[in-house]
Design an enzyme around this catalytic site. Structure first.
Site, PDB file in Angstrom:
ATOM      1  N   LYS A   2       1.052  -1.251  -0.089  1.00 39.89           N
ATOM      2  CA  LYS A   2      -0.018  -0.119  -0.058  1.00 39.89           C
ATOM      3  C   LYS A   2       1.016   1.268   0.066  1.00 39.89           C
ATOM      4  O   LYS A   2       0.608   2.244  -0.687  1.00 39.89           O
ATOM      5  CB  LYS A   2      -0.775   0.139   1.376  1.00 39.89           C
ATOM      6  CG  LYS A   2      -2.353  -0.408   1.173  1.00 39.89           C
ATOM      7  CD  LYS A   2      -3.041  -0.077   2.376  1.00 39.89           C
ATOM      8  CE  LYS A   2      -4.187  -0.723   2.565  1.00 39.89           C
ATOM      9  NZ  LYS A   2      -4.835  -0.775   3.642  1.00 39.89           N
ATOM     10  N   THR A  52     -14.865   1.664  13.606  1.00 37.85           N
ATOM     11  CA  THR A  52     -16.055   1.154  14.464  1.00 37.85           C
ATOM     12  C   THR A  52     -15.633   0.117  15.585  1.00 37.85           C
ATOM     13  O   THR A  52     -15.174  -0.885  15.068  1.00 37.85           O
ATOM     14  CB  THR A  52     -16.955   0.440  13.302  1.00 37.85           C
ATOM     15  OG1 THR A  52     -17.206   1.452  12.306  1.00 37.85           O
ATOM     16  CG2 THR A  52     -18.220   0.241  14.078  1.00 37.85           C
ATOM     17  N   PHE A  56     -19.029   7.768   8.966  1.00 39.44           N
ATOM     18  CA  PHE A  56     -20.188   7.054   8.552  1.00 39.44           C
ATOM     19  C   PHE A  56     -20.142   7.200   7.181  1.00 39.44           C
ATOM     20  O   PHE A  56     -20.960   7.220   6.311  1.00 39.44           O
ATOM     21  CB  PHE A  56     -21.408   8.214   8.938  1.00 39.44           C
ATOM     22  CG  PHE A  56     -21.643   8.299  10.379  1.00 39.44           C
ATOM     23  CD1 PHE A  56     -22.342   7.245  11.010  1.00 39.44           C
ATOM     24  CD2 PHE A  56     -21.210   9.455  11.002  1.00 39.44           C
ATOM     25  CE1 PHE A  56     -22.533   7.356  12.448  1.00 39.44           C
ATOM     26  CE2 PHE A  56     -21.455   9.459  12.369  1.00 39.44           C
ATOM     27  CZ  PHE A  56     -22.019   8.425  13.134  1.00 39.44           C
ATOM     28  N   LYS A 105     -22.735   4.609  16.295  1.00 42.13           N
ATOM     29  CA  LYS A 105     -22.386   4.243  15.018  1.00 42.13           C
ATOM     30  C   LYS A 105     -22.950   2.827  14.486  1.00 42.13           C
ATOM     31  O   LYS A 105     -23.681   2.613  13.671  1.00 42.13           O
ATOM     32  CB  LYS A 105     -20.782   4.036  14.994  1.00 42.13           C
ATOM     33  CG  LYS A 105     -20.085   3.279  13.781  1.00 42.13           C
ATOM     34  CD  LYS A 105     -20.465   3.977  12.538  1.00 42.13           C
ATOM     35  CE  LYS A 105     -20.092   3.180  11.064  1.00 42.13           C
ATOM     36  NZ  LYS A 105     -19.010   3.112  10.868  1.00 42.13           N
ATOM     37  N   ASN A 124     -26.174   2.156  11.473  1.00 39.81           N
ATOM     38  CA  ASN A 124     -25.760   1.036  10.620  1.00 39.81           C
ATOM     39  C   ASN A 124     -26.923  -0.143  10.761  1.00 39.81           C
ATOM     40  O   ASN A 124     -27.473  -0.422   9.866  1.00 39.81           O
ATOM     41  CB  ASN A 124     -24.604   0.261  10.622  1.00 39.81           C
ATOM     42  CG  ASN A 124     -23.459   1.215   9.829  1.00 39.81           C
ATOM     43  OD1 ASN A 124     -23.873   2.035   9.262  1.00 39.81           O
ATOM     44  ND2 ASN A 124     -22.230   0.733   9.819  1.00 39.81           N
ATOM     45  N   LEU A 171     -34.991   2.056   1.044  1.00 47.18           N
ATOM     46  CA  LEU A 171     -36.214   1.256   0.771  1.00 47.18           C
ATOM     47  C   LEU A 171     -36.147   0.577  -0.487  1.00 47.18           C
ATOM     48  O   LEU A 171     -37.272   0.232  -1.253  1.00 47.18           O
ATOM     49  CB  LEU A 171     -37.395   2.024   0.935  1.00 47.18           C
ATOM     50  CG  LEU A 171     -37.913   2.706   2.418  1.00 47.18           C
ATOM     51  CD1 LEU A 171     -39.220   3.302   2.284  1.00 47.18           C
ATOM     52  CD2 LEU A 171     -38.077   1.424   3.216  1.00 47.18           C
ATOM     53  N   ALA A 230     -35.927  -2.601  -2.404  1.00 48.23           N
ATOM     54  CA  ALA A 230     -35.969  -4.122  -2.267  1.00 48.23           C
ATOM     55  C   ALA A 230     -34.965  -4.469  -3.173  1.00 48.23           C
ATOM     56  O   ALA A 230     -34.714  -4.014  -4.059  1.00 48.23           O
ATOM     57  CB  ALA A 230     -37.298  -4.527  -2.536  1.00 48.23           C
ATOM     58  N   CYS A 264     -19.654  -3.376   6.233  1.00 50.13           N
ATOM     59  CA  CYS A 264     -20.345  -2.721   7.449  1.00 50.13           C
ATOM     60  C   CYS A 264     -21.356  -3.423   8.228  1.00 50.13           C
ATOM     61  O   CYS A 264     -21.581  -3.867   9.173  1.00 50.13           O
ATOM     62  CB  CYS A 264     -20.454  -1.346   7.137  1.00 50.13           C
ATOM     63  SG  CYS A 264     -18.821  -0.251   7.097  1.00 50.13           S
ATOM     64  N   LYS A 322     -21.140  -7.133   9.312  1.00 47.53           N
ATOM     65  CA  LYS A 322     -20.343  -7.311  10.508  1.00 47.53           C
ATOM     66  C   LYS A 322     -20.712  -6.384  11.733  1.00 47.53           C
ATOM     67  O   LYS A 322     -20.619  -6.693  12.884  1.00 47.53           O
ATOM     68  CB  LYS A 322     -18.969  -6.328  10.054  1.00 47.53           C
ATOM     69  CG  LYS A 322     -17.794  -6.326  11.135  1.00 47.53           C
ATOM     70  CD  LYS A 322     -16.455  -6.031  10.357  1.00 47.53           C
ATOM     71  CE  LYS A 322     -16.142  -4.554  10.182  1.00 47.53           C
ATOM     72  NZ  LYS A 322     -15.563  -4.008  11.497  1.00 47.53           N
TER      73      LYS A 322
HETATM   74  C1  UDX Z   1     -22.636   1.853   5.400  1.00 50.20           C
HETATM   75  C2  UDX Z   1     -23.272   2.927   5.801  1.00 50.20           C
HETATM   76  O1  UDX Z   1     -24.163   3.555   4.781  1.00 50.20           O
HETATM   77  C3  UDX Z   1     -22.163   4.077   6.032  1.00 50.20           C
HETATM   78  O2  UDX Z   1     -22.659   5.128   6.899  1.00 50.20           O
HETATM   79  C4  UDX Z   1     -21.211   3.180   7.203  1.00 50.20           C
HETATM   80  O3  UDX Z   1     -20.134   4.165   7.539  1.00 50.20           O
HETATM   81  C5  UDX Z   1     -20.814   1.961   6.521  1.00 50.20           C
HETATM   82  O4  UDX Z   1     -21.943   1.219   6.092  1.00 50.20           O
HETATM   83  P1  UDX Z   1     -21.658   0.952   2.907  1.00 50.20           P
HETATM   84  O5  UDX Z   1     -21.504  -0.227   3.679  1.00 50.20           O
HETATM   85  O6  UDX Z   1     -20.580   1.597   2.173  1.00 50.20           O
HETATM   86  O7  UDX Z   1     -22.094   2.122   3.891  1.00 50.20           O
HETATM   87  O8  UDX Z   1     -22.958   1.126   1.654  1.00 50.20           O
HETATM   88  P2  UDX Z   1     -24.575   1.582   1.769  1.00 50.20           P
HETATM   89  O9  UDX Z   1     -24.626   2.768   0.738  1.00 50.20           O
HETATM   90  O10 UDX Z   1     -25.081   1.828   3.001  1.00 50.20           O
HETATM   91  O11 UDX Z   1     -25.207   0.126   1.187  1.00 50.20           O
HETATM   92  C6  UDX Z   1     -25.145  -1.175   1.919  1.00 50.20           C
HETATM   93  C7  UDX Z   1     -25.698  -2.245   1.416  1.00 50.20           C
HETATM   94  O12 UDX Z   1     -27.047  -2.103   1.329  1.00 50.20           O
HETATM   95  C8  UDX Z   1     -25.545  -2.356  -0.127  1.00 50.20           C
HETATM   96  O13 UDX Z   1     -25.235  -3.847  -0.583  1.00 50.20           O
HETATM   97  C9  UDX Z   1     -26.709  -1.988  -0.837  1.00 50.20           C
HETATM   98  O14 UDX Z   1     -26.849  -2.441  -2.167  1.00 50.20           O
HETATM   99  C10 UDX Z   1     -27.734  -2.262   0.195  1.00 50.20           C
HETATM  100  N1  UDX Z   1     -29.139  -1.501  -0.019  1.00 50.20           N
HETATM  101  C11 UDX Z   1     -28.984  -0.093   0.336  1.00 50.20           C
HETATM  102  C12 UDX Z   1     -30.101  -2.070  -0.372  1.00 50.20           C
HETATM  103  O15 UDX Z   1     -30.322  -3.234  -0.688  1.00 50.20           O
HETATM  104  N2  UDX Z   1     -31.379  -1.167  -0.432  1.00 50.20           N
HETATM  105  C13 UDX Z   1     -31.139   0.216  -0.212  1.00 50.20           C
HETATM  106  O16 UDX Z   1     -32.526   0.661  -0.367  1.00 50.20           O
HETATM  107  C14 UDX Z   1     -29.995   0.735   0.141  1.00 50.20           C
END
Ligand code: UDX
Length: 458
Positions: A35, A121, A155, A225, A229, A271, A273, A281, A284
């Site tokens: 890295k 986290t 976040f 946090k 999530n 929302l 589906a 995140c 975990k």
């Molecule tokens: C998430 C949180 O949003 C963030 O604040 C935190 O710091 C880390 O975890 P991330 O995992 O990067 O971020 O993605 P996010 O955009 O929240 O989506 C997570 C998952 O949910 C994705 O697999 C996405 O496809 C799914 N998702 C999201 C849905 O299935 N439906 C939705 O309406 C929104």
């Protein structure tokens, strides 16, 4: 402000680049030689929209080093942004956080005030533990140190990390010391007051309001946090549960989501589906929260159900394939999308991996495409790549349908929204399209010649 950031993963590197753009004096520490080699050459080790360009702008101002001792003594603020991987029982492993705190305390100058911020986290109580670790090192060294520990959860959403860093909804700080809160307020001043010139790729959204910096105690900040999530994860699982019922009673979940989202108390976001959540995140953090609860002898049935519903979505997609193809044995299935969501090459906990494993186990031939995550998926599925000649990856999305029995859309990349459906359908043995993210309009897919099956729609 002179800042040392420990860890250059998604959180650490995004923070380093943004703080440097805001004219702070940033040093970033990582032990991973490969890295560091990339960073020294001005190359981002993570895939994130906009990060490469921004890194090139500020790269000459950031010091990348493997040595905590080289940069911590001079710093005013130290941010810990190392990983907290899951242990076998789901709890988050804070070993790297504590080790980083120990290394920092070993090189702090006596009597100089430092603010040590935990951005990773971490389970509730970790900040307190970090403060103890630091005090223990000071007493081993026989010095009087002056370190204020603070929690400042991150976040960021992958794929939207820089947008979220420049224009956050809120900044949360958990600290018992006024000095730490004051340092963090100075650190984030350009963001709190939006006094910086926006980078060209990240213009300030017209409707953006100045973000509040909420201060609280460290345990509550750590809980915020996990609770944030978990709430978002269960919002998605809720709509997925409704989607299953929509299929049974002939309703359309996208219409239902639109209708309930118009209620300002519910809102439209999160929302959608589909195949549910993956990534580093939600899986975990919901498991870690259940770990924290178990340690307190407390049950969290809503969180448990959200997890069960989420992983059931993956099985339901394979069930739909089984229904439509009668058997998976010997059938060719094209997978559109491997990353856990668009605009990232991250395949951690990605639904595509579970689906591919199940299809291969049932004797299907799998052809998979992703704009950028093929290398990571190949690595994650290496045991299958080596032992199963039914798994193929292709860089050309139009090669996927050739003689295939079904296509499954797993990740809603922009590219897939613009596919020529008619061209795809024509090349298939049987034009079945299982849309795991409800990307296409059913009537359009049908007009293009597909037998279309979405999630929660008839
Ligand atoms: C998430 C949180 O949003 C963030 O604040 C935190 O710091 C880390 O975890 P991330 O995992 O990067 O971020 O993605 P996010 O955009 O929240 O989506 C997570 C998952 O949910 C994705 O697999 C996405 O496809 C799914 N998702 C999201 C849905 O299935 N439906 C939705 O309406 C929104």
């Amino acid at each position: 402000m002179k800042i040392a950031i420990i860890g250059t993963g998604y959180v650490g590197l995004t923070t380093a680049v943004v703080l440097s753009y805001l004219h702070h004096d940033v040093a970033a520490v990582d032990k991973d030689e490969s890295k560091l080699a990339l960073l020294h050459a001005g190359k981002s080790p993570i895939h994130e929209p906009g990060i490469q360009n921004l890194l090139e702008d500020v790269w000459h101002t950031i010091r990348f080093t493997p040595s905590v001792a080289e940069v911590v003594p001079d710093a005013e603020l130290i941010l810990i942004a190392v990983g907290t991987p899951p242990k076998k029982n789901g709890e988050a492993d804070t070993r790297h956080v504590e080790q980083a705190a120990r290394e920092v305390a070993q090189v702090c100058l006596p009597n100089k005030h430092y603010t040590l911020v935990v951005k990773s986290t971490v389970p509730i109580g970790t900040n307190q533990r970090v403060a103890e670790v630091v005090e223990n090192v000071f007493s081993e060294r026989g010095i009087r140190g002056n370190v204020s520990v603070a929690s400042n959860p991150e976040f960021l959403q992958e794929g939207l990390a820089l947008q979220g860093a420049f224009y956050p909804d809120r900044i949360v700080v958990g600290a018992n010391s006024e000095a730490a809160i004051d340092t963090l307020r100075r650190l984030y001043k350009p963001i709190l007051e939006q006094t910086f010139d926006p980078p060209s790729e990240f213009p300030r959204p017209p409707s953006y309001h100045l973000p509040p910096m909420m201060t609280t105690d460290p345990n509550s900040a750590e809980m915020i946090k996990y609770a944030a999530n978990t709430f978002l994860a269960l919002k998605i699982s809720f709509i997925n549960e409704i989607a299953g019922l929509c299929e049974a009673v002939d309703a359309d979940v996208t219409e239902v989501a639109r209708g309930i989202g118009l209620d300002a108390r519910i809102g439209h976001r999160f929302l959608r589906a589909g195949l549910g959540w993956g990534g580093s995140c939600y899986p975990k953090d919901t498991a870690a929260l259940l770990g924290v609860a178990a340690q307190s002898g407390y049950e969290m049935p809503i969180t448990e159900a959200a997890r069960a519903i989420n992983f059931r979505q993956r099985e339901r997609i394979v069930e739909k394939l089984r229904d439509v193809l009668h058997t998976l044995e010997g059938k060719t299935v094209g997978i559109l999308g491997l990353a856990f969501k668009p605009n990232t090459d991250d395949i951690r906990e990605a639904p595509a991996l579970d689906i591919i494993r199940e299809l291969l186990a049932e004797g299907a031939i799998v052809r998979a495409h992703d704009p950028i995550a093929i290398a990571n998926a190949r690595q994650a599925l290496r045991e299958k790549v080596n032992t199963n000649n039914g798994l193929h990856f292709t860089e050309d999305v139009y090669e996927l349908p050739y003689d295939a029995d079904a296509l499954v859309l797993v990740t809603e990349w922009d590219l897939y929204h613009r596919l020529e459906l008619r061209r795809l359908a024509k090349q298939m043995k049987t034009p079945n399209l299982i849309d795991g993210r409800n990307v296409y309009l059913p009537e359009e897919a049908r007009a293009a010649g597909f037998h279309y099956i979405g999630v929660g729609r008839t």
